[in-house]
Design a protein around this motif. Structure first.
Motif, mmCIF file in Angstrom:
data_model
loop_
_atom_site.group_PDB
_atom_site.id
_atom_site.type_symbol
_atom_site.label_atom_id
_atom_site.label_comp_id
_atom_site.label_asym_id
_atom_site.label_seq_id
_atom_site.Cartn_x
_atom_site.Cartn_y
_atom_site.Cartn_z
ATOM 1 N N ILE A 84 -8.691 -1.608 -1.098
ATOM 2 C CA ILE A 84 -8.838 -0.284 -1.691
ATOM 3 C C ILE A 84 -8.774 0.800 -0.630
ATOM 4 N N LEU A 85 -9.224 0.514 0.587
ATOM 5 C CA LEU A 85 -9.098 1.502 1.664
ATOM 6 C C LEU A 85 -7.635 1.726 2.036
ATOM 7 N N LEU A 86 -6.884 0.636 2.113
ATOM 8 C CA LEU A 86 -5.453 0.773 2.390
ATOM 9 C C LEU A 86 -4.738 1.492 1.252
ATOM 10 N N SER A 87 -5.160 1.223 0.016
ATOM 11 C CA SER A 87 -4.565 1.912 -1.129
ATOM 12 C C SER A 87 -4.857 3.408 -1.072
ATOM 13 N N ALA A 88 -6.090 3.758 -0.706
ATOM 14 C CA ALA A 88 -6.436 5.176 -0.605
ATOM 15 C C ALA A 88 -5.634 5.858 0.501
ATOM 16 N N GLY A 89 -5.446 5.157 1.616
ATOM 17 C CA GLY A 89 -4.657 5.731 2.694
ATOM 18 C C GLY A 89 -3.205 5.927 2.306
ATOM 19 N N LEU A 90 -2.628 4.935 1.623
ATOM 20 C CA LEU A 90 -1.242 5.058 1.182
ATOM 21 C C LEU A 90 -1.092 6.149 0.130
ATOM 22 N N ALA A 91 -2.080 6.251 -0.762
ATOM 23 C CA ALA A 91 -2.026 7.319 -1.771
ATOM 24 C C ALA A 91 -2.080 8.695 -1.111
ATOM 25 N N ALA A 92 -2.882 8.820 -0.049
ATOM 26 C CA ALA A 92 -2.950 10.096 0.662
ATOM 27 C C ALA A 92 -1.621 10.429 1.329
ATOM 28 N N VAL A 93 -0.959 9.406 1.876
ATOM 29 C CA VAL A 93 0.339 9.632 2.518
ATOM 30 C C VAL A 93 1.382 10.052 1.485
ATOM 31 N N ILE A 94 1.375 9.380 0.312
ATOM 32 C CA ILE A 94 2.367 9.683 -0.721
ATOM 33 C C ILE A 94 2.168 11.087 -1.282
ATOM 34 N N SER A 95 0.911 11.481 -1.490
ATOM 35 C CA SER A 95 0.632 12.765 -2.130
ATOM 36 C C SER A 95 0.739 13.945 -1.178
ATOM 37 N N SER A 96 0.765 13.693 0.120
ATOM 38 C CA SER A 96 0.831 14.778 1.095
ATOM 39 C C SER A 96 2.273 15.177 1.344
ATOM 40 N N THR A 97 2.434 16.183 2.148
ATOM 41 C CA THR A 97 3.775 16.642 2.524
ATOM 42 C C THR A 97 4.236 16.001 3.816
ATOM 43 N N TYR A 98 3.647 14.860 4.124
ATOM 44 C CA TYR A 98 3.959 14.165 5.378
ATOM 45 C C TYR A 98 5.406 13.673 5.371
ATOM 46 N N SER A 99 6.121 13.955 6.404
ATOM 47 C CA SER A 99 7.502 13.489 6.536
ATOM 48 C C SER A 99 7.577 12.519 7.692
ATOM 49 N N VAL A 100 8.121 11.336 7.420
ATOM 50 C CA VAL A 100 8.190 10.292 8.431
ATOM 51 C C VAL A 100 9.288 10.616 9.432
ATOM 52 N N THR A 126 0.988 -0.577 -4.823
ATOM 53 C CA THR A 126 0.855 -1.434 -6.004
ATOM 54 C C THR A 126 0.331 -2.815 -5.646
ATOM 55 N N ILE A 127 0.844 -3.380 -4.570
ATOM 56 C CA ILE A 127 0.406 -4.714 -4.157
ATOM 57 C C ILE A 127 -1.062 -4.701 -3.751
ATOM 58 N N PHE A 128 -1.486 -3.708 -2.992
ATOM 59 C CA PHE A 128 -2.884 -3.636 -2.586
ATOM 60 C C PHE A 128 -3.804 -3.420 -3.784
ATOM 61 N N LEU A 129 -3.356 -2.667 -4.784
ATOM 62 C CA LEU A 129 -4.171 -2.471 -5.979
ATOM 63 C C LEU A 129 -4.316 -3.767 -6.770
ATOM 64 N N PHE A 130 -3.250 -4.551 -6.869
ATOM 65 C CA PHE A 130 -3.348 -5.844 -7.542
ATOM 66 C C PHE A 130 -4.294 -6.777 -6.790
ATOM 67 N N SER A 131 -4.229 -6.753 -5.471
ATOM 68 C CA SER A 131 -5.148 -7.573 -4.682
ATOM 69 C C SER A 131 -6.595 -7.142 -4.909
ATOM 70 N N PHE A 132 -6.831 -5.837 -4.945
ATOM 71 C CA PHE A 132 -8.169 -5.318 -5.207
ATOM 72 C C PHE A 132 -8.667 -5.762 -6.582
ATOM 73 N N PHE A 133 -7.792 -5.719 -7.590
ATOM 74 C CA PHE A 133 -8.175 -6.135 -8.941
ATOM 75 C C PHE A 133 -8.587 -7.610 -8.961
ATOM 76 N N CYS A 134 -7.812 -8.474 -8.310
ATOM 77 C CA CYS A 134 -8.131 -9.909 -8.308
ATOM 78 C C CYS A 134 -9.462 -10.178 -7.614
ATOM 79 N N HIS A 135 -9.711 -9.501 -6.510
ATOM 80 C CA HIS A 135 -10.957 -9.741 -5.781
ATOM 81 C C HIS A 135 -12.173 -9.210 -6.539
ATOM 82 N N THR A 136 -12.025 -8.084 -7.220
ATOM 83 C CA THR A 136 -13.163 -7.585 -8.007
ATOM 84 C C THR A 136 -13.472 -8.514 -9.177
ATOM 85 N N GLN A 137 -12.439 -9.068 -9.812
ATOM 86 C CA GLN A 137 -12.681 -10.033 -10.876
ATOM 87 C C GLN A 137 -13.299 -11.315 -10.341
ATOM 88 N N SER A 138 -12.905 -11.706 -9.124
ATOM 89 C CA SER A 138 -13.522 -12.875 -8.498
ATOM 90 C C SER A 138 -15.013 -12.649 -8.269
#
Length: 230
Positions: A84-100, A126-138
């Motif tokens: 979820i931390l990696l997902s939050a970081g990626l979401a911040a990168v996507i939503s910002s005006t950051y240009s690679v 998406t992959i990190f969110l699916f991983s987070f979902f599986c671990h929370t259900q576990s």
């Protein structure tokens, strides 16, 4: 969008993931048909005996049960937090005006347009969110097991050893699935630098997975002999 600038990404990345998916389909088939040839099958077989052994003398072994389940829950919690931390970081990168920046455009093959960079980050998210979902259900199933295993075993009780084993199995299987989904993000992290690295990383991970998932020949023969005796 020109085909010539995207053909490597559209060819190599799906091939890399087909290799990964094909290996896990084969692993699932081996686990179902020859469970004692894989560590997943052996561990599942051992967990069934573990639940029965703990229930026989739960009053004396309740601390051992709590410690064992705590370790499993802590492992799932760590992976869920990381995902979820990696997902939050990626979401911040996507939503910002950051240009690679693209200092390696002349060295790394593949497309480097804004669309492709956004696609890479969204796929990772998406992959990190699916991983987070599986671990929370576990964690959910393991917490249920922690409470249910301490209930009294009566003739009319619905909490049977088979039911407890099923709950524990769901928790551990979801933990394994979450880990494998998390590991599948490693090649995608390299996709940022080009699709060729995705294919090379996926192929390099196969022998690592094989050594972790399958037991050696001598151990397999011993386990098969013991299963025949049982």
């Amino acid at each position: 969008m020109e085909w010539r600038s995207y053909y490597l990404d559209m060819m190599l990345v799906p091939v890399a993931y087909l290799v990964n998916v094909a290996y896990h389909v084969w692993l699932w088939h081996k686990t179902r048909t020859q469970p004692f040839s894989t560590t997943i099958g052996i561990n599942a077989h051992a967990r069934r005996f573990w639940v029965t052994a703990m229930l026989k003398d739960i009053e004396k072994k309740n601390i051992l049960v709590a410690q064992s389940l705590r370790n499993l829950i802590m492992g799932s919690t760590l992976m869920a937090t990381t995902a979820i931390l990696l997902s939050a970081g990626l979401a911040a990168v996507i939503s910002s005006t950051y240009s690679v920046k693209r200092p390696l455009d002349d060295v790394i093959y593949g497309a480097h347009s804004e669309f492709m960079i956004a696609l890479k980050y969204v796929t990772l998210l998406t992959i990190f969110l699916f991983s987070f979902f599986c671990h929370t259900q576990s964690i959910r199933f393991l917490n249920q097991f922690t409470i249910l295993i301490c209930t009294q075993q009566e003739a009319t009780s619905l909490v049977t050893p088979d039911y407890l084993t099923e709950i524990l199995e769901k928790g551990t299987v979801l933990n394994t699935v979450g880990n494998r989904i998390f590991y599948s993000a490693i090649p995608l992290l390299l996709w940022i630098f080009g699709p060729v690295l995705v294919l090379l990383c996926s192929i390099a991970m196969l022998p690592v997975f094989y050594n972790l998932d399958f037991v050696c020949g001598k151990v397999k023969m011993v386990l098969n002999d013991k299963s025949d005796l049982v």
